[in-house]
Structure formats: structure tokens, C-alpha cells
Write an enzyme that holds these catalytic residues in place. Structure first.
Site, PDB file in Angstrom:
ATOM      1  N   ARG A  17       0.128  -1.202   7.185  1.00 31.80           N
ATOM      2  CA  ARG A  17       0.342  -1.451   8.619  1.00 31.80           C
ATOM      3  C   ARG A  17      -0.734  -0.686   9.394  1.00 31.80           C
ATOM      4  O   ARG A  17      -1.608  -0.049   8.795  1.00 31.80           O
ATOM      5  CB  ARG A  17       1.754  -0.987   9.042  1.00 31.80           C
ATOM      6  CG  ARG A  17       1.998   0.466   8.733  1.00 31.80           C
ATOM      7  CD  ARG A  17       3.331   1.004   9.256  1.00 31.80           C
ATOM      8  NE  ARG A  17       3.328   2.439   9.042  1.00 31.80           N
ATOM      9  CZ  ARG A  17       4.082   3.095   8.161  1.00 31.80           C
ATOM     10  NH1 ARG A  17       4.945   2.429   7.426  1.00 31.80           N
ATOM     11  NH2 ARG A  17       3.982   4.403   8.029  1.00 31.80           N
ATOM     12  N   ASN A  83      -8.491   5.612   4.642  1.00 30.15           N
ATOM     13  CA  ASN A  83      -7.732   5.568   5.895  1.00 30.15           C
ATOM     14  C   ASN A  83      -6.386   6.283   5.793  1.00 30.15           C
ATOM     15  O   ASN A  83      -5.847   6.721   6.808  1.00 30.15           O
ATOM     16  CB  ASN A  83      -7.507   4.093   6.286  1.00 30.15           C
ATOM     17  CG  ASN A  83      -6.472   3.947   7.386  1.00 30.15           C
ATOM     18  OD1 ASN A  83      -6.723   4.279   8.534  1.00 30.15           O
ATOM     19  ND2 ASN A  83      -5.285   3.478   7.033  1.00 30.15           N
ATOM     20  N   TYR A 150      -2.254  19.342  10.254  1.00 37.14           N
ATOM     21  CA  TYR A 150      -2.846  17.992  10.363  1.00 37.14           C
ATOM     22  C   TYR A 150      -4.245  18.056  10.969  1.00 37.14           C
ATOM     23  O   TYR A 150      -5.198  17.493  10.404  1.00 37.14           O
ATOM     24  CB  TYR A 150      -1.928  17.109  11.217  1.00 37.14           C
ATOM     25  CG  TYR A 150      -2.492  15.742  11.530  1.00 37.14           C
ATOM     26  CD1 TYR A 150      -2.544  14.742  10.564  1.00 37.14           C
ATOM     27  CD2 TYR A 150      -2.962  15.431  12.817  1.00 37.14           C
ATOM     28  CE1 TYR A 150      -3.059  13.480  10.851  1.00 37.14           C
ATOM     29  CE2 TYR A 150      -3.479  14.173  13.112  1.00 37.14           C
ATOM     30  CZ  TYR A 150      -3.522  13.195  12.126  1.00 37.14           C
ATOM     31  OH  TYR A 150      -4.040  11.951  12.417  1.00 37.14           O
TER      32      TYR A 150
END
Ligand SMILES: NC(=O)c1ccc[n+]([C@@H]2O[C@H](COP(=O)([O-])OP(=O)(O)OC[C@H]3O[C@@H](n4cnc5c(N)ncnc54)[C@H](OP(=O)(O)O)[C@@H]3O)[C@@H](O)[C@H]2O)c1
Length: 260
Positions: A17, A83, A150
Site C-alpha cells: 500500500r 521503501n 525513527y
């Protein structure tokens, strides 16, 4: 514009997605044969990819298994799009809220998945004088703007791309980074995604948080980035038309990063 990608081969990670799926769509539309991976093979991915692989890329052996499958299905590789990233939640909070396991999990998905997938794919990419594209984040440049594990993992990923570009550039392989700001994906839109968790921590609804995001992040365009916009940038950078672009970090964040 003909991106001259027709008939070439690609691997895209985190492709079920969001940005990954939009990238598979853009590359397939240019005539590439794409092997695409996520833990969940969604119906949309199955339709677009030449081969969709279900694999957990946060494991030590997942990336190598993916590349082995890709080479068996496609032959040599022209493009790797690293990705996969983000996380499965629980990443909202200050520095002291993250223990070792959470740091390892976030670095595993946002840095080591790309390191391991690149290591497995590089011999083939070298033979084909191919391209590596890493999807980082504008948070790598504004590390206070997101969870510390992150944003720092993404900063390491951006540096990894720069270092690798220098090492393999003379052998004909280009390495570039794409660094989005907030993109309209499940990360913000899902009722159990990062956006929903952040909204709850701030005492907002998810809709309120997302509506205010462009202003909070200083996005000059006044709206979130669309996955297809990131995919279009990736497709251009994959193209031989971008032959002089390597070792670069392309921000696509609606103007959120204010430094030159
Ligand atoms: N959206 C943003 O605002 C934004 C901003 C800056 C940077 N980025 C970066 O852009 C990239 C894509 O983000 P996105 O928003 O498009 O993400 P997304 O909509 O959450 O999609 C992530 C994809 O990766 C897959 N995935 C997650 N964990 C995986 C694992 N362990 N192994 C294999 N596949 C896995 C997911 O499927 P499964 O869960 O089924 O595996 C899904 O297909 C990430 O690197 C993210 O950090 C996003």
C-alpha cells in the site's frame, strides 16, 4: 517523456500500500517488470506486480530470500527501491519511552532492512550498472519532528545512501535518497496507524491532527504529499535520464524543511 525503463527489472519493498504500491504502479506503467514485497500481499499489489512476495523484511534472512526470489523470477536487477519503513505502532513518546527492543525494531525496519536488501541485490545491480533508491524521511533533517529512533534511523539511512553512492558510483551504480514529508498513506489515515496514536497522545481526533498537519509541519503547499507524487520522483530517478544524479537526497515535503 519516455523514461527509458521499459523491459527493465525492479524490486520494491514495503509495496502492499502507500508509497510502495504507488511506486510499483508507476514503474509497471513505464513497462518495468517488478517484484514487490510486503508481509501482506494486497489484491492491488497482486494486480500490479509481476511477482508479489510475502516476506517480513525486518528479519535477518527476509531480505536475502526476497532478492533470491527476485533474481530467480526476473534475472538480473536494474533497480532496487528500499521503501519499507515506518513501523507497527507504539512509537509515540519521548526519548525515555523507548527501550532497547523498540530501538532495535525501528532500526531493523528503517535501516537494516535496506542494508540487508542492498547487500543481497548489489552483485546483480553491479552487473547491470543499476540503481538503488532509498526512501528516507524529511525527519532525517529535522529529527525532533518525529520519534527519535525513527528519525535517527532515517538519518542513518540517508548517510548510508551517500556513502554507498561514492563506493559504487565508479562501477556504474547510482544511489539516491528520496525524503518525503507527511504523505497521505495509512501511516496517517489508518485508525490504528501512527497518526491515530499521535492524535490520542495529543488529545485530538485523528481527523483533527491530519487536518492541522500541513500548518504544524510548515508545509507551504498547505496539503499532504500524495503517494503518486513520491512515486513519480522515484521513477524519474530510476531512469537513465537521471544518469548524472547520484549521492543526492531529494526532499519532497511541500516545503516543510526551511533550510536551503
Ligand atoms: N507516509 C508518510 O508520511 C511518510 C513520510 C516520510 C517517510 N515515509 C517513509 O516512506 C516509506 C513508506 O511509507 P508509507 O507511508 O507508504 O507506509 P505504509 O502505507 O504504512 O505501507 C508500508 C508497507 O510496508 C509493508 N511492511 C511493513 N512492515 C513490513 C515488514 N516488516 N516486512 C515487509 N513489509 C512490511 C506494509 O505491509 P505489511 O504491514 O502487510 O507488511 C505496507 O505494504 C517508509 O519508509 C516511511 O518511513 C513515509
Amino acid at each position: 517523456m519516455d523514461l527509458q525503463l521499459s523491459g527493465r527489472t525492479a524490486v520494491v519493498t514495503g509495496a502492499g500500500r502507500g508509497i510502495g504500491l504507488a511506486t510499483v504502479a508507476a514503474l509497471a506503467n513505464e513497462g518495468m517488470r517488478v517484484v514487490a514485497a510486503a508481509r501482506t500481499v494486497t489484491p492491488e499489489l497482486k494486480e500490479l506486480a509481476a511477482v508479489a512476495v510475502s516476506v517480513d523484511l525486518s528479519t535477518t534472512d527476509g531480505p536475502e530470500r526476497l532478492i533470491r526470489t527476485a533474481v530467480a523470477e526476473l534475472g538480473e536487477l536494474d533497480l532496487l527501491v528500499n521503501n519499507v519503513g515506518g513501523g507497527d505502532g507504539g512509537a509515540v513518546g519521548g526519548f525515555l519511552s523507548f527501550d532497547d527492543d523498540q530501538w532495535a525494531q525501528i532500526y531493523g525496519l528503517n535501516l537494516f532492512a535496506a542494508v540487508r536488501t542492498t547487500r543481497a541485490a548489489l552483485p546483480s545491480l553491479l552487473r547491470r550498472r543499476g540503481v538503488v533508491l532509498n526512501v528516507s524521511s524529511n525527519g532525517a533533517r529535522i529529527p525532533h519532528a518525529g520519534p527519535i529512533p525513527y528519525t535517527t534511523a532515517k538519518a542513518a539511512l540517508t548517510a548510508f545512501g551517500k556513502a554507498l553512492a561514492e563506493e559504487v558510483g565508479p562501477q556504474g551504480v547510482r544511489v539516491n535518497t528520496v525524503s518525503p514529508g507527511p504523505v497521505r498513506t495509512a501511516m496517517w489515515e489508518s485508525p490504528d496507524g501512527y497518526g491515530a496514536e499521535l492524535a490520542a497522545a495529543l488529545g485530538l481526533t485523528r481527523e483533527q491532527l491530519v487536518a492541522g498537519l500541513p500548518a504544524t509541519m510548515g508545509m507551504t503547499t498547505g496539503r499532504l504529499v500524495e503517494p503518486a507524487e513520491v512515486a513519480a520522483l522515484i521513477a524519474y530517478l530510476a531512469s537513465p535520464l537521471a544518469a548524472s544524479t547520484t549521492g543526492a537526497d531529494h526532499i519532497i515535503d511541500g516545503g516543510a524543511v526551511k533550510t536551503a
